[in-house]
Design an enzyme around this catalytic site. Structure first.
Site, PDB file in Angstrom:
ATOM      1  N   LYS A   1      -5.897 -14.557   9.948  1.00 54.24           N
ATOM      2  CA  LYS A   1      -6.623 -14.492  11.208  1.00 54.24           C
ATOM      3  C   LYS A   1      -6.096 -13.287  11.995  1.00 54.24           C
ATOM      4  O   LYS A   1      -4.984 -12.807  11.687  1.00 54.24           O
ATOM      5  CB  LYS A   1      -6.477 -15.819  11.969  1.00 54.24           C
ATOM      6  CG  LYS A   1      -5.015 -16.268  12.211  1.00 54.24           C
ATOM      7  CD  LYS A   1      -4.403 -15.573  13.391  1.00 54.24           C
ATOM      8  CE  LYS A   1      -2.933 -15.474  13.317  1.00 54.24           C
ATOM      9  NZ  LYS A   1      -2.404 -14.315  14.074  1.00 54.24           N
TER      10      LYS A   1
ATOM     11  N   HIS B   1      -8.642  -5.986   7.798  1.00 54.66           N
ATOM     12  CA  HIS B   1      -9.099  -7.183   7.090  1.00 54.66           C
ATOM     13  C   HIS B   1     -10.452  -6.994   6.426  1.00 54.66           C
ATOM     14  O   HIS B   1     -10.650  -7.408   5.281  1.00 54.66           O
ATOM     15  CB  HIS B   1      -9.175  -8.379   8.047  1.00 54.66           C
ATOM     16  CG  HIS B   1      -7.838  -8.951   8.398  1.00 54.66           C
ATOM     17  ND1 HIS B   1      -7.680 -10.006   9.285  1.00 54.66           N
ATOM     18  CD2 HIS B   1      -6.582  -8.632   7.982  1.00 54.66           C
ATOM     19  CE1 HIS B   1      -6.391 -10.294   9.394  1.00 54.66           C
ATOM     20  NE2 HIS B   1      -5.714  -9.468   8.628  1.00 54.66           N
TER      21      HIS B   1
ATOM     22  N   ASP C   1      -4.619 -11.632  18.145  1.00 59.47           N
ATOM     23  CA  ASP C   1      -3.403 -12.083  17.468  1.00 59.47           C
ATOM     24  C   ASP C   1      -2.937 -13.455  17.941  1.00 59.47           C
ATOM     25  O   ASP C   1      -2.561 -14.306  17.132  1.00 59.47           O
ATOM     26  CB  ASP C   1      -2.287 -11.061  17.665  1.00 59.47           C
ATOM     27  CG  ASP C   1      -1.210 -11.208  16.623  1.00 59.47           C
ATOM     28  OD1 ASP C   1      -0.269 -11.999  16.841  1.00 59.47           O
ATOM     29  OD2 ASP C   1      -1.295 -10.555  15.566  1.00 59.47           O
TER      30      ASP C   1
ATOM     31  N   SER D   1       0.827  -1.212   0.000  1.00 59.23           N
ATOM     32  CA  SER D   1       0.000   0.000   0.000  1.00 59.23           C
ATOM     33  C   SER D   1       0.857   1.255   0.000  1.00 59.23           C
ATOM     34  O   SER D   1       0.363   2.350  -0.253  1.00 59.23           O
ATOM     35  CB  SER D   1      -0.930   0.006   1.209  1.00 59.23           C
ATOM     36  OG  SER D   1      -0.169   0.004   2.408  1.00 59.23           O
TER      37      SER D   1
ATOM     38  N   TYR E   1      -3.521  -1.666  -3.458  1.00 61.69           N
ATOM     39  CA  TYR E   1      -4.303  -2.893  -3.405  1.00 61.69           C
ATOM     40  C   TYR E   1      -5.369  -2.911  -4.503  1.00 61.69           C
ATOM     41  O   TYR E   1      -5.760  -3.981  -4.983  1.00 61.69           O
ATOM     42  CB  TYR E   1      -4.951  -3.061  -2.033  1.00 61.69           C
ATOM     43  CG  TYR E   1      -3.963  -3.177  -0.895  1.00 61.69           C
ATOM     44  CD1 TYR E   1      -2.659  -3.634  -1.116  1.00 61.69           C
ATOM     45  CD2 TYR E   1      -4.325  -2.844   0.415  1.00 61.69           C
ATOM     46  CE1 TYR E   1      -1.756  -3.747  -0.072  1.00 61.69           C
ATOM     47  CE2 TYR E   1      -3.425  -2.959   1.465  1.00 61.69           C
ATOM     48  CZ  TYR E   1      -2.142  -3.404   1.216  1.00 61.69           C
ATOM     49  OH  TYR E   1      -1.255  -3.514   2.253  1.00 61.69           O
TER      50      TYR E   1
END
Length: 386
Positions: free
Chosen positions: A110, A92, A195, A46, A71
């Site tokens: 994830k 996300h 995380d 990005s 992106y």
């Protein structure tokens, strides 16, 4: 018949994207996957095209491979079959929606999203557009995980009534993470729950939920969470979750009672202080006829031990190596390739509904611990500039 080749576009160029891409470059035959192959055809940063070019050069990705500085350009590339979203979890939802709206299949790192409402919209969008979507919980696809689930379904340790799972890193939080690092920065949905705790919950759910037939799976009937918040940012630095499930597994019986689980994660103390697992297993799966211990980090365990009740058999220890000197992310990539080849929209090993139930569990944990994130990254509005 020639193996089915999948062409990947890599969204972001950080550490997890590097690890995943390295695994894609390993010959799939090294792990016995003769039916699928992988090609990296594009990567995007990005910040700049030059950063994407450096990413590809450093990893030795074979030409031709496009490098993009946005992106939007990546998801517009007609050569890309599936986009791997490797951005911080705060992004996300927006990034996966960008790919889905462009008609691309998606493997999203994830934790899937910041919250369950975002996850539901991603799944609804994928279904509406007839696209494949999967949360990249790589550990689920390890042969080790598959074997452990099969042992439980066969009743190898009887009725499973308790799982304890820990995924903790012993770091000097102030010195290592400060305030801006994604691990503790609330603007990036930082904290140990999303995380690291996702792995502890993954073990709980793949044992006490996923091993049951799909029609019999029921979410936790009770969740109790304790969170400690990092004094410099307010992200969670330690989270412990107690869960009750309504039946035991594998018989789906309410007798001898509910199954219970403890899922733990911590930034300041480690699951094992010397990294040689001398402190014991990271996962214990306890049944009426014995126990399975999973040894090694919860996210990348290397062996497991089956311990029957005294006098009912010998202890068995099974090593599960990583072929081709890989990290182990290639197994989830193989699953993506097979699902897309077969026209599936979701993976049976981690269906959309299960990802959503786990996100709902984490939403409840955050609610109990009074852990909120900035409104813009909790938002279900798309598109939204972050």
């Amino acid at each position: 018949m020639a193996p089915h080749n999948i062409r990947w576009g890599i969204m972001a160029t950080g550490g997890i994207a590097e690890t995943f891409t390295r695994d894609l470059l390993i010959d799939s035959k090294a792990r016995g996957a003769c039916d699928v192959t992988h090609t990296v055809v594009a990567a995007a940063s990005s910040s700049s095209k030059s950063r994407a070019e450096k990413f590809l050069a450093d990893l030795g990705v074979p030409a031709p491979c496009a490098a993009y500085g946005s992106y939007e350009e990546l998801v517009a590339d007609a050569n890309v079959d599936v986009v791997y979203v490797a951005t911080p979890h705060s992004h996300h939802f927006q990034n996966a929606m960008l790919a889905l709206e462009a008609g691309k299949n998606v493997l999203c790192e994830k934790a899937f999203t910041v919250n369950a409402p975002q996850a539901k919209i991603l799944c609804e969008t994928a279904k509406k557009k007839n696209l494949f979507l999967m949360e990249a919980v790589w550990t689920r696809y390890f042969p080790l995980s598959v074997q452990v689930r099969e042992l439980i379904q066969k009743g190898a340790i009887g009725e499973v009534l308790r799982v304890t799972a820990d995924n903790s890193f012993g770091d000097d939080v102030e010195e290592k993470w400060g305030t801006q690092h994604r691990m503790v920065n609330k603007d990036l949905a930082g904290g140990c729950l999303l995380d690291l705790g996702i792995y502890s919950l993954t073990w709980v759910f793949q044992i006490l939920y996923h091993t049951l037939p799909r029609a019999q799976r029921k979410p936790p009937t009770a969740i109790s969470a304790h969170l400690s918040l990092y004094h410099l940012t307010g992200a969670d630095e330690a989270t412990t979750i107690l869960l009750s499930f309504p039946t035991s597994t594998p018989s789906n019986s309410p007798h001898p009672g509910q199954s219970q689980a403890v899922a733990m994660t911590n930034l300041r103390i480690a699951t094992d202080p010397d990294e040689e697992r001398s402190s014991g297993p990271s996962i214990r799966i306890q049944g009426t006829k014995g126990e399975i211990q999973v040894i090694g980090p919860a996210f990348r365990p290397e062996k497991y031990r089956v311990i029957p009740k005294k006098g009912e058999g010998d202890v068995e220890e099974v090593e599960c190596p990583f072929p081709g000197n890989g990290h182990g992310m290639y197994w989830e990539a193989d699953e993506v390739a097979r699902c897309i080849r077969d026209g599936k929209l979701e993976s049976e090993t981690l269906p959309w509904e299960e990802s959503i139930v786990i996100m709902e569990t984490m939403d409840e944990v955050r609610r109990q611990g009074n852990l909120t994130y900035p409104e813009k990254i909790e938002s279900t509005v798309y598109p939204l500039q972050l």
